[in-house]
Design an enzyme around this catalytic site. Structure first.
Site, mmCIF file in Angstrom:
data_model
loop_
_atom_site.group_PDB
_atom_site.id
_atom_site.type_symbol
_atom_site.label_atom_id
_atom_site.label_comp_id
_atom_site.label_asym_id
_atom_site.label_seq_id
_atom_site.Cartn_x
_atom_site.Cartn_y
_atom_site.Cartn_z
ATOM 1 N N LYS A 125 -62.237 1.236 52.497
ATOM 2 C CA LYS A 125 -61.159 2.342 53.453
ATOM 3 C C LYS A 125 -61.259 1.976 54.768
ATOM 4 O O LYS A 125 -62.013 1.833 55.419
ATOM 5 C CB LYS A 125 -61.583 3.688 52.751
ATOM 6 N N GLY A 142 -66.882 9.746 31.480
ATOM 7 C CA GLY A 142 -65.455 10.744 31.010
ATOM 8 C C GLY A 142 -64.414 10.309 30.509
ATOM 9 O O GLY A 142 -63.959 10.635 29.329
ATOM 10 N N ARG A 187 -50.280 -0.911 45.524
ATOM 11 C CA ARG A 187 -50.764 0.204 44.770
ATOM 12 C C ARG A 187 -50.400 1.320 45.794
ATOM 13 O O ARG A 187 -50.978 1.414 47.101
ATOM 14 C CB ARG A 187 -52.075 0.303 44.564
ATOM 15 N N CYS A 188 -49.698 2.262 45.303
ATOM 16 C CA CYS A 188 -49.514 3.694 46.340
ATOM 17 C C CYS A 188 -50.099 4.850 45.319
ATOM 18 O O CYS A 188 -50.007 4.756 44.087
ATOM 19 C CB CYS A 188 -47.967 3.763 46.288
ATOM 20 N N HIS A 230 -70.941 12.762 39.421
ATOM 21 C CA HIS A 230 -70.452 11.317 39.409
ATOM 22 C C HIS A 230 -69.943 10.858 40.690
ATOM 23 O O HIS A 230 -69.197 11.605 41.327
ATOM 24 C CB HIS A 230 -69.796 11.140 38.372
ATOM 25 N N GLU A 286 -72.273 4.334 40.564
ATOM 26 C CA GLU A 286 -72.108 3.079 40.406
ATOM 27 C C GLU A 286 -73.066 2.131 41.076
ATOM 28 O O GLU A 286 -73.466 2.426 42.148
ATOM 29 C CB GLU A 286 -70.772 2.728 41.528
ATOM 30 N N HIS A 301 -65.357 -2.572 35.935
ATOM 31 C CA HIS A 301 -64.177 -3.033 36.539
ATOM 32 C C HIS A 301 -63.625 -4.443 36.021
ATOM 33 O O HIS A 301 -62.893 -5.338 36.633
ATOM 34 C CB HIS A 301 -64.379 -3.224 37.957
HETATM 35 N N1 GLN Z 1 -64.470 11.480 35.003
HETATM 36 C C1 GLN Z 1 -63.632 10.310 35.882
HETATM 37 C C2 GLN Z 1 -63.355 9.327 34.872
HETATM 38 O O1 GLN Z 1 -64.331 8.952 33.899
HETATM 39 C C3 GLN Z 1 -64.376 9.889 36.812
HETATM 40 C C4 GLN Z 1 -63.459 8.661 37.697
HETATM 41 C C5 GLN Z 1 -64.267 8.229 39.220
HETATM 42 O O2 GLN Z 1 -65.254 8.281 39.241
HETATM 43 N N2 GLN Z 1 -63.323 8.174 39.909
HETATM 44 O O3 GLN Z 1 -62.288 8.275 35.054
HETATM 45 ZN ZN ZN Z 2 -66.662 6.550 39.411
#
Ligand code: GLN
Ligand code: ZN
Length: 654
Positions: A8, A332, A415-416, A541, A565, A594
Site C-alpha cells: 500500500k 469464512g 482494479r478499482c 482474522h 496469513e 492466492h
Molecule cells: N471472512 C473473509 C473471507 O473469508 C475474510 C477476508 C479477508 O481476510 N480479507 O473472505
Molecule cells: Zn485474509
C-alpha cells in the site's frame, strides 16, 4: 517467475509494486512515458506540469535484495537519470516539474536527510531554465523544513489538510524567491472544503509572503478521490451538497486562487453558500442521531473487556465446544461462483423474488455445510455467498452510510474499489447476519462460526466523515457490531469471527502517533467483542500484516483465536508470536489461497510440525491463510481435504 511484492502507498488503499535492487544495481532510463505524455498534451495546446516520484522516496520505498546495501547508496547512480529526464522535459518546453518526495513526512535519520540534501544539490545543479516544485503529502515536514528551504527548489508543496500546523513554520523559514504551494483542498476525501477557514489560511499566507509566491492546490494527488459528483443521481440532497469529487475540487481551487489574487469580494457568494452547507449539516438529524450519541456517552470500562481472562475462558470454551486438538476451520468465504454472482444480481434486478433468492442461498449454504461435514472440518462456516464485499455488505445495512454509483478509486493495476461514504452517526436498524448463520447452524450439529467485519476495517475501507474524530466513528460502528455479536450469541452461535484485516493499515505515518491509534483501534475491537459470555469463542482474522511491530496491539485485542496469513512469510512471522509468548490460540495459514495450487498432505504436515516447534500444541489451529472466495471448487475441495487429513494424521501421532 515469482511476482514482485505489492504494497500500500503510505496510508492509502492504493498499491504499488515494490522496487527491488540487487547488488551492483545499475540504472538507465527505461521509459519515456513522462516525456511522451508531456508532448502529447503540449500538442493539444496544454502546458502541463509533469510529476516525477523523487529518487529518495523511490529508493527508500524499494528493497535491497542480496546483501544489505542501504538503498540510498544508489543516489549517486540514479541522480544522472533524473537529470536526463529533467533536461529533456526542459528541451520540450516544460516550465515546471513537480518532484514528489512523500517519504519526507516519515521519520528520517539525520544521515538520510543529509543524503537527500546532497542528492538534490547535484540533481538541480545550476540549471535554472526549469522550475522545480518539491511536493510532500500525507503529513508534516516541519521537522525538516529548515534544511529543505536551503536546497534551491523553486517551490515547496505542503499538505495542509493532514498537517495544517506546519504552515506557520514554513512561512517563517521560507525565503525569496522560493514559492509555497498550499495544499488546502483535501485530495483524499470526498467532502467539500470548508471555504471560510481555508480563505483565512490563504489570507495569512498572502500577508506573510505575498500572493506572487503562492500556489493553491489539492493536498495530494486526486488519484485517491472519485472523479465527478455530477454523475451521481441517487444521493440524498443533504449528503450530496456536502460532497466534492475531483472535478468539484478543481473548482474549489480556482475559487481559493481567485480570492488569493483579487480578495474575497472576487468570489462573491461562494463562501456564504458554502457556509450554509456547513451550518445545515451541523443541525441535520440525518447526520446526528441523539440515541447513538447518548449511547456513546454511556460507555463504561467494563464494556471493553471480557469478564474473565483468556486462560479461564479457554477452559470454559473447551467444555462447551468439545473440539479436538489442532482444530480445523476456514476463514469464512467459499468460492464465489458465477452462479452465486448471478443469483445476487438477479435478486438486485428483481428477476429473483425475495423468497426465491432466500431459497437459492439456503441451498448454496446447505451444500457448503454438507461439504465441510463430509471432509471432517471441525468448525464450519456458512460460506458468505450473500456478500459482495465484506465492508459494503455491512455498510448497506447500517444507518449513516451512503453509496455512490460511480465513486471508483484505483486500488491496484486496473482494479478499482467503490468505498462507502460514512456521512453520519452509525446505527444498526436490526440484525444483519443472524438469519443466514442460524440457517447454516440448522443444517449441522457441528459449530458454525458467525462471520462479521470488524469496526476498524469498516472504517478504514470507507470515506469517513471529518466532523468528528475517527475514533468516535470507529466506536459507533463497534457498538453496531457488538449488538450483532450479541444477537448471534442469543441465536445459539458459540463461535464468532470478527475480521480485522485493515487494523495494521491504519497506523499513522509517524511512529510517535502509533500508541494513540492502537489505543482506540484496539478498544474498538474490544468494544465490539466483549459483550458475550465467556463460553462464546471470539475469533479474528488478519492478512498481509507486519506482525513484527504490531504484536502487542494484536495481543491486546484479546481474541480467543486469531487466524493469520503465514504461508508467504512462514517462519519469520511465527517467530514473532513465539518470541512474544503469544498466549491465545493461533491459526497460521497452512497454505496460500492466492494460487490454485493444491498443497499435499505431507507438505501441510511438515509445515504444522514446524509450527509446533514455535507454538504450543494446545494453541494451534489449522486453516488456510485467507478466505476462499476467489478460488474454484475443485482445488478448494482437494486442498481442504488434504488439510484436514494432515491435521488428523498429526493428531494421531501426538
Ligand atoms: N471472512 C473473509 C473471507 O473469508 C475474510 C477476508 C479477508 O481476510 N480479507 O473472505
Ligand atoms: Zn485474509
Amino acid at each position: 517467475v515469482a511476482p514482485m511484492e505489492m504494497t500500500k502507498w503510505f496510508n492509502t488503499n492504493y498499491h504499488y509494486i515494490v522496487p527491488e535492487f540487487e547488488a551492483n544495481q545499475t540504472f538507465s532510463l527505461g521509459s519515456t512515458k513522462v516525456i511522451d505524455e508531456f508532448i502529447e498534451a503540449k500538442n493539444k495546446g496544454i502546458l502541463t506540469r509533469p510529476v516525477l516520484l523523487g529518487p529518495v522516496s523511490f529508493l527508500l520505498l524499494g528493497k535491497s535484495k542480496g546483501g544489505d546495501t542501504q538503498s540510498l547508496h544508489y543516489l549517486d547512480d540514479i541522480a544522472p537519470i533524473y537529470r536526463e529526464v529533467l533536461s529533456r522535459l526542459s528541451q520540450e518546453g516544460a516550465q515546471w516539474v513537480q518532484i514528489d518526495e512523500p517519504i519526507l513526512v516519515q521519520d528520517l535519520t539525520a544521515d538520510q536527510i543529509d543524503a537527500f540534501a546532497k542528492a538534490y544539490r547535484v540533481l538541480l545543479g545550476n540549471q535554472n531554465a526549469l522550475k522545480i516544485c518539491l511536493a510532500t503529502y500525507f503529513g508534516s515536514i516541519s521537522d525538516k523544513i529548515q534544511q529543505l528551504v536551503d536546497i534551491p527548489f523553486d517551490a515547496i508543496h505542503l499538505d495542509l489538510v493532514s498537517a495544517p500546523d506546519q504552515l506557520d513554520e514554513a512561512l517563517d523559514y521560507i525565503r525569496e524567491p522560493m514559492m509555497l504551494s498550499l495544499g488546502i483542498v483535501n485530495g483524499r476525501n470526498i467532502w467539500k472544503t470548508n471555504l471560510t477557514p481555508s480563505l483565512c489560511t490563504v489570507d495569512k499566507a498572502v500577508q506573510a509572503i505575498g500572493k506572487e509566491r503562492l500556489i493553491i492546490s489539492p493536498s495530494c494527488s486526486l488519484l485517491h478521490c472519485p472523479i465527478d459528483l455530477d454523475r451521481e443521481e441517487n444521493l440524498a440532497t443533504e449528503i450530496r451538497e456536502r460532497l466534492a469529487f475531483a472535478k468539484q475540487k478543481l473548482h474549489e481551487i480556482t475559487v481559493l486562487q481567485k480570492a488569493a489574487e483579487q480578495g474575497w469580494n472576487a468570489v462573491q457568494d461562494e463562501p456564504d453558500e458554502n457556509q450554509a452547507v456547513w451550518t445545515r449539516s451541523q443541525e441535520s438529524d440525518v447526520i446526528h442521531n441523539a440515541t447513538v450519541q447518548e449511547r456513546m456517552r454511556s460507555l463504561n470500562e467494563s464494556m471493553f473487556s471480557r469478564s474473565r481472562p483468556y486462560s479461564e475462558r479457554k477452559v470454559i470454551q473447551r467444555e462447551k465446544l468439545h473440539l479436538p486438538e489442532l482444530p480445523t476451520t476456514t476463514i469464512g468465504s467459499f468460492p464465489q461462483t458465477r452462479d452465486i454472482q448471478k443469483a445476487r444480481a438477479d435478486y438486485k434486478k428483481g428477476v429473483l423474488s425475495e423468497v426465491e433468492y432466500q431459497f437459492w442461498m439456503a441451498e448454496e449454504i446447505k451444500k457448503t455445510i454438507r461439504f465441510q461435514e463430509n471432509i471432517g472440518l471441525d468448525v464450519l462456516v456458512h460460506g458468505e455467498p450473500e456478500r459482495n464485499d465484506m465492508v459494503e455488505y455491512f455498510g448497506q445495512m447500517l444507518n449513516g452510510f451512503a453509496f455512490t454509483q460511480n465513486g471508483w478509486v484505483q486500488s491496484y493495476g486496473s482494479r478499482c474499489v467503490k468505498p462507502p461514504i460514512i456521512y453520519g452517526d452509525v446505527s444498526r436498524p436490526g440484525p444483519m447476519t443472524v438469519e443466514w448463520i442460524r440457517l447454516a447452524q440448522s443444517f449441522t450439529d457441528k459449530p458454525v462460526k458467525g462471520m462479521l467485519t470488524g469496526p476498524v476495517t469498516i472504517l478504514q475501507w470507507s470515506f469517513v466523515r471529518e466532523d468528528q474524530p475517527r475514533k468516535d466513528t470507529a466506536w459507533q460502528i463497534a457498538l453496531c457490531i457488538r449488538d450483532e455479536v450479541n444477537d448471534l450469541e442469543k441465536a445459539g452461535i458459540s463461535i464468532i469471527q470478527i475480521d480485522e484485516p485493515a487494523l495494521r493499515e491504519g497506523v499513522p505515518l509517524k511512529q510517535s502517533e502509533w500508541p494513540e491509534y492502537y489505543d482506540w483501534a484496539v478498544k474498538a475491537f474490544r468494544l465490539a467483542t466483549s459483550g458475550v459470555e465467556d463460553s462464546t469463542q471470539i475469533h479474528t482474522h488478519m492478512c498481509y500484516c507486519d506482525f513484527n511491530d504490531s504484536i502487542e496491539a494484536i495481543a491486546a485485542l484479546d481474541a480467543d483465536v486469531i487466524s493469520i496469513e503465514a504461508s508467504r512469510s512462514d517462519s519469520e512471522l511465527l517467530k514473532v508470536f513465539a518470541h512474544f509468548n503469544y498466549p491465545n490460540d493461533v491459526g497460521p495459514g497452512v497454505y496460500d489461497i492466492h494460487s490454485p495450487r493444491v498443497p499435499s498432505v505431507a507438505e501441510i504436515k511438515t509445515l504444522l510440525q514446524q509450527m509446533l516447534k514455535m507454538l504450543r500444541c494446545d494453541q494451534l489451529w489449522v486453516n488456510p491463510d485467507c478466505g476462499l472466495k476467489t478460488r474454484d471448487w475443485p482445488e478448494v475441495e482437494q486442498s481442504l481435504k488434504n488439510m484436514v487429513d494432515a491435521a488428523s494424521e498429526l493428531r494421531d501421532k501426538l
